[in-house]
Design a protein around this motif. Structure first.
Motif, mmCIF file in Angstrom:
data_model
loop_
_atom_site.group_PDB
_atom_site.id
_atom_site.type_symbol
_atom_site.label_atom_id
_atom_site.label_comp_id
_atom_site.label_asym_id
_atom_site.label_seq_id
_atom_site.Cartn_x
_atom_site.Cartn_y
_atom_site.Cartn_z
ATOM 1 N N ARG A 174 0.841 -1.180 0.000
ATOM 2 C CA ARG A 174 0.000 0.000 0.000
ATOM 3 C C ARG A 174 0.881 1.236 0.000
ATOM 4 N NH1 ARG A 174 -4.942 1.158 4.017
ATOM 5 N NH2 ARG A 174 -4.793 3.406 3.880
ATOM 6 N N ILE A 175 0.598 2.149 -0.914
ATOM 7 C CA ILE A 175 1.345 3.406 -0.971
ATOM 8 C C ILE A 175 0.332 4.532 -0.765
ATOM 9 C CG2 ILE A 175 2.705 4.935 -2.461
ATOM 10 C CD1 ILE A 175 3.671 2.484 -4.014
ATOM 11 N N HIS A 181 1.164 15.174 -9.264
ATOM 12 C CA HIS A 181 2.624 15.357 -9.238
ATOM 13 C C HIS A 181 3.247 14.689 -8.005
ATOM 14 C CE1 HIS A 181 0.859 18.655 -6.958
ATOM 15 N NE2 HIS A 181 1.952 18.621 -6.233
ATOM 16 N N LEU A 182 2.442 14.462 -6.978
ATOM 17 C CA LEU A 182 2.961 13.793 -5.773
ATOM 18 C C LEU A 182 3.322 12.334 -6.065
ATOM 19 C CD1 LEU A 182 0.362 15.089 -3.138
ATOM 20 C CD2 LEU A 182 2.644 16.009 -3.629
ATOM 21 N N LEU A 183 2.758 11.824 -7.158
ATOM 22 C CA LEU A 183 3.010 10.427 -7.502
ATOM 23 C C LEU A 183 4.459 10.176 -7.917
ATOM 24 C CD1 LEU A 183 -0.062 9.386 -9.653
ATOM 25 C CD2 LEU A 183 0.788 8.203 -7.616
ATOM 26 N N GLY A 184 5.065 11.169 -8.565
ATOM 27 C CA GLY A 184 6.437 10.993 -9.058
ATOM 28 C C GLY A 184 7.355 10.500 -7.958
ATOM 29 N N PRO A 185 7.494 11.278 -6.877
ATOM 30 C CA PRO A 185 8.367 10.853 -5.777
ATOM 31 C C PRO A 185 7.933 9.523 -5.140
ATOM 32 C CG PRO A 185 7.710 13.160 -5.511
ATOM 33 C CD PRO A 185 6.990 12.637 -6.709
ATOM 34 N N LEU A 186 6.605 9.282 -5.052
ATOM 35 C CA LEU A 186 6.138 8.019 -4.457
ATOM 36 C C LEU A 186 6.569 6.832 -5.320
ATOM 37 C CD1 LEU A 186 2.497 8.902 -3.296
ATOM 38 C CD2 LEU A 186 4.536 8.584 -1.875
ATOM 39 N N LEU A 187 6.443 7.005 -6.631
ATOM 40 C CA LEU A 187 6.838 5.926 -7.546
ATOM 41 C C LEU A 187 8.342 5.722 -7.519
ATOM 42 C CD1 LEU A 187 4.648 6.657 -10.698
ATOM 43 C CD2 LEU A 187 4.451 4.730 -9.131
ATOM 44 N N ALA A 188 9.069 6.838 -7.485
ATOM 45 C CA ALA A 188 10.532 6.742 -7.499
ATOM 46 C C ALA A 188 11.033 6.042 -6.238
ATOM 47 C CB ALA A 188 11.135 8.136 -7.630
ATOM 48 N N GLU A 246 9.058 9.644 -17.623
ATOM 49 C CA GLU A 246 10.259 10.268 -17.085
ATOM 50 C C GLU A 246 11.028 9.314 -16.177
ATOM 51 O OE1 GLU A 246 9.700 14.366 -16.209
ATOM 52 O OE2 GLU A 246 11.183 14.255 -14.569
ATOM 53 N N LEU A 247 10.292 8.491 -15.462
ATOM 54 C CA LEU A 247 10.938 7.533 -14.559
ATOM 55 C C LEU A 247 11.347 6.254 -15.296
ATOM 56 C CD1 LEU A 247 8.552 7.827 -11.473
ATOM 57 C CD2 LEU A 247 10.916 8.661 -11.611
ATOM 58 N N ARG A 248 11.077 6.196 -16.591
ATOM 59 C CA ARG A 248 11.372 5.017 -17.421
ATOM 60 C C ARG A 248 10.675 3.769 -16.885
ATOM 61 N NH1 ARG A 248 15.510 5.747 -20.869
ATOM 62 N NH2 ARG A 248 16.506 7.767 -20.785
ATOM 63 N N VAL A 249 9.413 3.959 -16.594
ATOM 64 C CA VAL A 249 8.576 2.876 -16.082
ATOM 65 C C VAL A 249 7.469 2.671 -17.120
ATOM 66 C CG1 VAL A 249 6.876 2.409 -14.268
ATOM 67 C CG2 VAL A 249 9.061 3.440 -13.679
ATOM 68 N N GLN A 250 7.079 1.438 -17.411
ATOM 69 C CA GLN A 250 5.957 1.220 -18.338
ATOM 70 C C GLN A 250 4.699 1.862 -17.781
ATOM 71 O OE1 GLN A 250 4.931 -2.769 -19.602
ATOM 72 N NE2 GLN A 250 7.084 -3.368 -19.729
ATOM 73 N N CYS A 251 3.866 2.337 -18.678
ATOM 74 C CA CYS A 251 2.597 2.889 -18.194
ATOM 75 C C CYS A 251 1.423 2.327 -18.983
ATOM 76 C CB CYS A 251 2.592 4.403 -18.277
ATOM 77 S SG CYS A 251 1.174 5.091 -17.412
ATOM 78 N N HIS A 252 0.543 1.644 -18.279
ATOM 79 C CA HIS A 252 -0.661 1.094 -18.889
ATOM 80 C C HIS A 252 -1.870 1.811 -18.304
ATOM 81 C CE1 HIS A 252 1.511 -2.282 -20.683
ATOM 82 N NE2 HIS A 252 2.276 -2.175 -19.605
ATOM 83 N N VAL A 253 -2.919 1.864 -19.121
ATOM 84 C CA VAL A 253 -4.168 2.444 -18.644
ATOM 85 C C VAL A 253 -5.153 1.309 -18.427
ATOM 86 C CG1 VAL A 253 -6.122 3.924 -19.264
ATOM 87 C CG2 VAL A 253 -3.781 4.635 -19.844
ATOM 88 N N LEU A 254 -5.759 1.278 -17.245
ATOM 89 C CA LEU A 254 -6.890 0.362 -17.051
ATOM 90 C C LEU A 254 -8.124 1.188 -17.360
ATOM 91 C CD1 LEU A 254 -8.395 -2.137 -16.291
ATOM 92 C CD2 LEU A 254 -7.865 -1.741 -13.909
#
Ligand code: BUP
Length: 462
Positions: free
Chosen positions: A66-67, A98-105, A130-138
């Motif tokens: 959980r994040i 934008h708060l997601l960026g740091p949480l994901l990193a 930007e984080l070089r992470v795959q991004c899928h849409v559900l």
């Protein structure tokens, strides 16, 4: 592949119609033990149902991390009075994205993929990139709605003047009256979000849908073969998502009153009436529905809803519908309020017809079980969902029935007549049953949805 095990971070938004597909897909993915999963949990939640379901999910799937994301407050005064609670919540989420960026990193193990709700796509896709992470849409609605979402920015670019009927290449015409009505206003908050997300979705690594090939064959083909948008991302149609009640480990509860009541009814005798989480029905229309159900002569199970957010719902059916009505239909009609186990209801052999607002989850739940739908859509994507109901043979769409007081109420007489007619229609019964068979084939080993899920898993490891 760099050899790491995928860690997929899910970003759901708000509304049970959004939560459900996320939870079901998470449950399905977590049966693949080679994948780590986290869920971004937005606090505070909007509804009691959401809070309960989140807690249950984490209890049932202890391996899921959980994040927490604490929403930044927005100034309600900035928006028109009476703006939709969920739309405002989505806007708040977009502004906190934008708060997601740091949480994901900071996620451990390192996040390798994000699966975002469409509502946040235009914010989350660039962050993931930007984080070089795959991004899928559900995508939480039908493929037909996805085609509108992807095509609408193109439509607007090539068009001036008022929004009219939209001809979606390879999909067909969506009448102006069937569009989510806020789209008629380019300045509407919903439209701004929709266009931003629709424009960005083409840059996702994939789109996951709770539908299956046989339910929307032409639309899925148009999305996949480039007819709609050249180089559209891979579309993974992996539905029907399996119900959570069959995967959770919780002890068996005793049947709720609606289910106990259904147990007493003869097979295929009951009309199930439910308009979802967010559709409050006006008192006048409620009376007409009551009159219609009474005059149809059919048995019915009716989930009454008079408010938009469940916490506010303290209406007493005795007062809302009148004790006279309730005593006249005693025995053959069961009126309930609050949360019901819809999937168990739709699975019950006594249920013969579902009068539905056509939230997409509800449509797929009916499709999976081959239960005919009498579509009475209201807002948002629901008219497009109703188009799918009709095209696929799952049921009948009452295109003239509106929920809009200006166009008049739908009379009890008409409701009663139509209910009787569809209940007696053996063709609808047969075509709906066929849809149910196709749904079962799709998810069985080797079926279209099964294969799409395999492809998605391969993609996650790429
Ligand atoms: Br209400 C209710 N029990 O009492 P939709 C809903 N559900 O199981 P939405 C229950 O919630 P929009 C209840 O089975 C479905 O999975 C139902 O999602 C379940 O419509 C989900 O059908 C409802 O997509 O409206 O969320 O009411 O169309 O606005 O998403």
């Amino acid at each position: 592949s760099d050899g790491t095990r995928p860690h997929v971070v899910f970003v759901p938004t708000a509304g049970m119609g959004h939560f459900h597909p996320f939870f079901r897909f998470i449950a399905a993915l977590s049966t693949h033990d080679a994948v780590d999963i986290s869920i971004v949990t937005v606090l505070p939640t909007v509804s009691a149902a959401e809070a309960d379901h989140l807690a249950a999910l984490f209890a049932d799937f202890p391996a899921v991390r959980r994040i927490d994301l604490h929403l930044l407050p927005i100034d309600a005064a900035e928006f028109p009075a009476g703006a939709d609670t969920f739309l405002l919540r989505w806007e708040a989420l977009r502004r906190s994205a934008h708060l997601l960026g740091p949480l994901l990193a900071a996620a451990t193990p390192r996040a390798t993929a994000v699966v975002t709700d469409i509502v946040l796509a235009s914010h989350v896709i660039p962050i993931a990139r930007e984080l070089r992470v795959q991004c899928h849409v559900l995508f939480i609605s039908c493929a037909t709605m996805l085609s509108l979402c992807a095509y609408f920015p193109v439509y607007l670019e090539n068009f001036s003047g008022d929004v009219g009927d939209v001809d979606i290449p390879g999909v067909g015409r969506v009448a102006r009256s069937s569009l989510p009505q806020p789209l008629l206003d380019p300045e509407h908050l919903f439209t701004r979000q929709f266009v931003a997300n629709g424009g960005e979705i083409c840059k996702a690594d994939g789109v996951v849908l709770n539908t299956f090939d046989a339910l929307e064959p032409d639309t899925l083909a148009a999305l996949r073969n480039g007819t709609l948008i050249p180089n559209f991302p891979p579309v993974f149609a992996v539905g029907p998502f399996k119900s959570l009640t069959t995967t959770t480990t919780g002890e068996k509860k005793s049947p709720s009153p609606p289910l106990a009541w259904l147990d007493e009814q003869s097979p295929r005798s009951v009309v199930y009436v439910a308009f979802g989480n967010r559709t409050a029905v006006t008192p006048d229309q409620l009376s007409e529905i009551a009159a219609g159900l009474e005059s149809s002569g059919c048995n019915f199970l009716w989930v009454l809803k008079t408010t938009v957010v469940d916490r506010d719902d303290d209406a007493d059916p005795n007062i809302v519908l009148g004790e006279d009505f309730l005593s006249r239909v005693r025995g053959r009609g069961h009126v309930t309020k609050g949360w019901v186990e819809q999937e168990e209801i739709l699975s019950h052999p006594a249920v013969a017809l579902f009068i539905s607002h056509c939230g997409w989850n509800s449509v797929v739940e009916a499709a999976e079980r081959g239960v005919p739908v009498l579509a009475w859509p209201r807002a948002g994507d629901q008219r497009l969902d109703a188009m799918v109901v009709e095209r696929s043979g799952l049921g009948v769409w009452m295109e003239k029935w509106s929920w809009n007081g200006e166009e008049g109420l739908v009379s009890g007489e008409e409701i009663g007549r139509k209910v009787r007619e569809v209940m007696d229609d053996s063709v609808v019964r047969a075509t709906a049953a066929k849809v149910g068979e196709e749904a079962a084939k799709a998810v069985a080993v080797g079926g279209s949805s099964y294969r799409s899920m395999q492809e998605f898993l391969v993609k996650l490891k790429a």
